[in-house]
Write a protein that holds these residues in place. Structure first.
Motif, short mmCIF file in Angstrom:
data_model
loop_
_atom_site.label_atom_id
_atom_site.label_comp_id
_atom_site.label_asym_id
_atom_site.label_seq_id
_atom_site.Cartn_x
_atom_site.Cartn_y
_atom_site.Cartn_z
N TYR A 1 35.10 52.96 56.01
CA TYR A 1 33.91 53.79 55.81
C TYR A 1 34.36 55.15 55.30
O TYR A 1 35.51 55.56 55.49
N MET A 2 33.42 55.87 54.69
CA MET A 2 33.69 57.24 54.28
C MET A 2 32.78 58.17 55.05
O MET A 2 31.58 57.91 55.18
N MET A 3 33.36 59.23 55.62
CA MET A 3 32.56 60.22 56.34
C MET A 3 32.98 61.62 55.89
O MET A 3 34.06 61.79 55.31
N ILE B 1 38.85 53.68 59.31
CA ILE B 1 38.31 52.51 60.00
C ILE B 1 37.82 52.94 61.38
O ILE B 1 38.61 53.44 62.18
N PRO B 2 36.53 52.78 61.68
CA PRO B 2 36.04 53.09 63.03
C PRO B 2 36.66 52.17 64.07
O PRO B 2 36.80 50.97 63.86
N ILE B 3 37.03 52.76 65.20
CA ILE B 3 37.64 52.00 66.28
C ILE B 3 37.02 52.44 67.60
O ILE B 3 36.40 53.50 67.69
N CYS B 4 37.18 51.63 68.61
CA CYS B 4 36.68 51.96 69.95
C CYS B 4 37.87 52.24 70.85
O CYS B 4 38.76 51.39 71.00
N VAL B 5 37.92 53.45 71.40
CA VAL B 5 39.02 53.85 72.27
C VAL B 5 38.48 54.01 73.68
O VAL B 5 37.49 54.71 73.90
N ARG C 1 25.38 53.47 50.05
CA ARG C 1 25.05 53.95 51.37
C ARG C 1 25.75 53.16 52.47
O ARG C 1 26.10 53.70 53.52
N SER C 2 25.97 51.86 52.24
CA SER C 2 26.56 51.02 53.28
C SER C 2 28.02 51.37 53.56
O SER C 2 28.58 50.96 54.59
N TYR C 3 28.64 52.15 52.67
CA TYR C 3 30.04 52.56 52.88
C TYR C 3 30.15 53.96 53.49
O TYR C 3 31.25 54.44 53.73
N GLY C 4 29.02 54.60 53.69
CA GLY C 4 29.03 55.94 54.30
C GLY C 4 28.74 55.86 55.78
O GLY C 4 27.96 55.03 56.24
N ASN D 1 42.54 56.91 56.88
CA ASN D 1 43.33 56.27 55.84
C ASN D 1 43.69 57.25 54.74
O ASN D 1 44.83 57.31 54.28
N SER D 2 42.72 58.03 54.31
CA SER D 2 42.97 59.07 53.30
C SER D 2 42.04 60.25 53.54
O SER D 2 40.95 60.09 54.09
N ILE D 3 42.49 61.44 53.13
CA ILE D 3 41.77 62.69 53.40
C ILE D 3 41.68 63.49 52.11
O ILE D 3 42.67 63.62 51.37
N THR D 4 40.49 64.02 51.83
CA THR D 4 40.29 64.85 50.64
C THR D 4 39.52 66.11 51.04
O THR D 4 38.49 66.02 51.72
N LEU D 5 40.03 67.26 50.63
CA LEU D 5 39.34 68.53 50.90
C LEU D 5 38.10 68.62 50.04
O LEU D 5 38.15 68.38 48.83
N CYS D 6 36.96 68.96 50.65
CA CYS D 6 35.69 69.06 49.92
C CYS D 6 35.63 70.37 49.15
O CYS D 6 35.96 71.43 49.69
#
Length: 632
Positions: free
Chosen positions: A128-130, A254-258, A109-112, A270-275
């Protein structure tokens, strides 16, 4: 010593995983070009599980301090280049830009990153993974991957060579890479960029929403408030154009503040996967028993389904034709990339708009992508300026693209303006929408256009009792034809099915519907009928999810019957002046209706009995559009 141990582990991992050989091949490409670069960029595929098993400290650094982990691999790769003489032009370690591409993250859970949680962590600079659905995207623009700076004092030793290299890192803005206020560490003179060595990359910005927030678009409320916010994703280089509007993706980043006009939390992808949606294993026991009891006929099961469907909204036995067509349209939806001809659009002519609208709202909530179009938004994509000031145009999805693989319910057709109806007709005929981007308006040099496939079915209705319709009735209506004069005839034709739904007539007693409405008003949660208890909403959700994933094929008899009916109907509805009334898409809708009835019967083969139902429904629709065949 710890750093040296991690470098050894990194080298061993690269060797075992095949990454070292890929790195050597990439170096050969750079070396063969005989051109000097300020930055040499390398992607390294990382499997965190394998790295942790090899060296826990290195694995921990990759997961929680990815920028420092990249420095470890940067050092290893620089030593490999110099030891093996891979790139003759390379001078310093800072010229190597390592991008670690993760295959996955630990399923903890800590990586989501839940987009509905607050606050979002953007300070730890870790992966993180979202998961989310793309609702907007920009056109592709350029950004600075890396640049070479030289000391402005010619007497300084650092006025030559590749000592000052600046490389983009996650979270950095363009001004962090390229500025005019950098100073030399040796003589404190200002640094100047050597522009001919600037390395550019591609950048794209997309916005996603979590799947849970789709309930905000389904016209359904469980009286529990929830936070709804989109999240911005930055795509760079090989990730550009890998995401499509309406699709759902798993994203590691990686979450960032803009900081723009207001502070916003974004994700550097970083990487993208189709669900891919999970295919359900089966149906409920009650439906399994019903299927067995009705197996003697090819029509009984679907007839019973239509009779008991949506008993929470209308009494069993009412609106059966409409409910059958809705169920058939629902099983023609898909959780994966579907064939465009599977869509089954429905236009309902009714004076019972309240009950029909409730029935449609209930139905679209049975599938993952049932979208009730909000009046305040657009059905199709629109353009806006990108709020991050990148000079790119942002394309907002609209309800139709958001309903990808599902249903888009657009309400009363007469409530939409003429230009929107023309756009809808074009989409129904071509199953695509083209967005024109004027370059002058959005700061570009040339005009652009982007075409998006529209992969959803449309539901709509026309109110027979509207005041505008009563004042615009035609006098020359043919026998059996419905008066749809408020809507362009070509648009009515573009809908696959036209249904006359008028239960408030002498042929249909009103008492059961009145009793149902009063009982529901007194106790909304009460189950009024035995069918509601035996076949729950969850049972119907499972049934539809299973049925729509069935692969069906036509039997030889069914193929002959469908072509025979199509040719006969075309011949009957042809006159010497206007030619055939049947459009080119008629055969497509007949095929779709036949497949839908077979799927609703949980069969893999389309039989002639399915084609017969399809022909009856289609013939009824043609009669409403053009009148009875006796008119010809």
């Amino acid at each position: 010593m710890s750093n040296l141990k991690m470098k050894e582990a990194a080298l061993i991992y690269l060797d075992r995983s095949g990454g070292l050989q890929k790195f050597i091949d990439d170096c050969k490409y750079y070396d063969d070009s005989k051109q000097s670069y300020a930055v040499y960029r390398f992607n390294i595929l990382i499997n965190p599980s394998d790295v942790v098993e090899l060296d826990a400290e290195l694995g921990n650094r990759i997961l929680h301090q990815p920028l420092k982990a990249a420095e470890v691999f940067q050092s290893v790769c620089f030593i490999a280049v110099k030891t093996l003489s891979l790139i003759g032009q390379l001078q310093t370690e800072t010229q190597i830009n390592i991008v670690l591409k993760l295959t996955h993250l630990p399923s903890l859970r800590s990586y989501g990153l839940d987009l509905c949680d607050f606050p979002l962590d953007y300070t730890s600079q870790r992966f993180y993974m979202m998961q989310g659905i793309v609702i907007a995207m920009t056109t592709v623009t350029k950004y600075t991957q890396g640049a070479r700076f030289l000391c402005s004092d010619e007497a300084c030793p650092l006025s030559k060579g590749f000592q000052y290299i600046r490389v983009h890192v996650p979270g950095a803005t363009e001004s962090a890479t390229i500025r005019n206020d950098f100073l030399c560490n040796l003589c404190a003179s200002s640094l100047q960029e050597d522009r001919k060595f600037r390395v550019l990359g591609d950048k794209q910005i997309v916005e996603i929403i979590t799947t849970k927030t789709l309930q905000a678009f389904q016209g359904y409320s469980n009286n529990q408030p929830f936070r709804f916010q989109s999240l911005t994703i930055f795509l760079r280089d090989e990730s550009v154009n890998k995401m499509n509007i309406g699709n759902e993706y798993k994203i590691i980043g990686i979450p960032i503040c803009v900081k723009t006009s207001q502070t916003a939390v974004c994700i550097e992808a970083n990487s993208i996967t189709l669900c891919n949606s999970k295919v359900p294993s089966g149906i409920s026991n009650n439906f399994r028993c019903l299927l067995s009891l009705t197996s003697s006929s090819c029509w009984k099961f679907t007839a019973v389904l239509a009779n008991i469907f949506a008993a929470q909204i209308v009494p069993p036995g009412t609106y059966n034709l409409l409910k059958l067509c809705l169920l058939m349209s629902l099983v023609q939806t898909s959780d994966h990339k579907k064939e465009l001809e599977d869509c089954l659009d429905i236009l309902i002519i009714t004076s019972d708009t309240l009950l029909v609208e409730r029935l449609l709202h209930f139905s679209i909530n049975l599938i993952p992508r049932g979208i009730c179009h909000p009046v305040s938004t657009e059905i199709f994509p629109t353009l806006s300026r990108n709020k991050y000031g990148t000079g790119a145009v942002s394309i907002q999805a609209g309800s139709a693209l958001l309903a990808k693989g599902g249903i888009c319910f657009i309400g009363d057709l007469a409530s939409h303006k003429k230009d929107k109806l023309e756009q809808l007709q074009s989409v129904l005929e071509s199953r695509s929408i083209t967005v024109y981007i004027p370059g002058k308006k959005f700061g570009g040099d040339t005009d652009q256009q982007m075409t998006f496939p529209v992969q959803c079915s449309f539901w709509s209705f026309l109110d027979m009792d509207s005041s505008s319709r009563r004042t615009a009735q035609k006098n020359n209506i043919l026998i059996g034809q419905m008066d749809c004069s408020l809507i362009p005839a070509n648009l009515v034709e573009a809908f696959g099915l036209l249904i006359n739904c008028n239960e408030s007539s002498p042929c249909h007693p009103l008492l059961p519907t009145v009793q149902h409405t009063l009982n529901k008003a007194i106790d909304p949660e009460r189950l009024l009928y035995v069918a509601s208890k035996q076949f729950t909403t969850e049972d119907f959700e499972k049934l539809l999810a299973f049925a729509k994933n069935l692969n069906v094929e036509f039997s030889l008899e069914a193929e002959r019957m469908i072509h025979g009916y199509y040719l006969a109907s075309r011949r009957i509805r042809t006159d010497s002046i206007y030619g055939s009334k049947l459009s080119a898409s008629a055969l497509k809708y007949l095929v779709s209706l036949s497949e839908a009835h077979a799927r609703l019967n949980l069969r893999n083969k389309v039989l002639k009995e399915d084609v017969l139902i399809a022909a009856l429904l289609f013939e009824t629709s043609l009669t409403l559009k053009y009148g009875n065949v006796l008119n010809y």
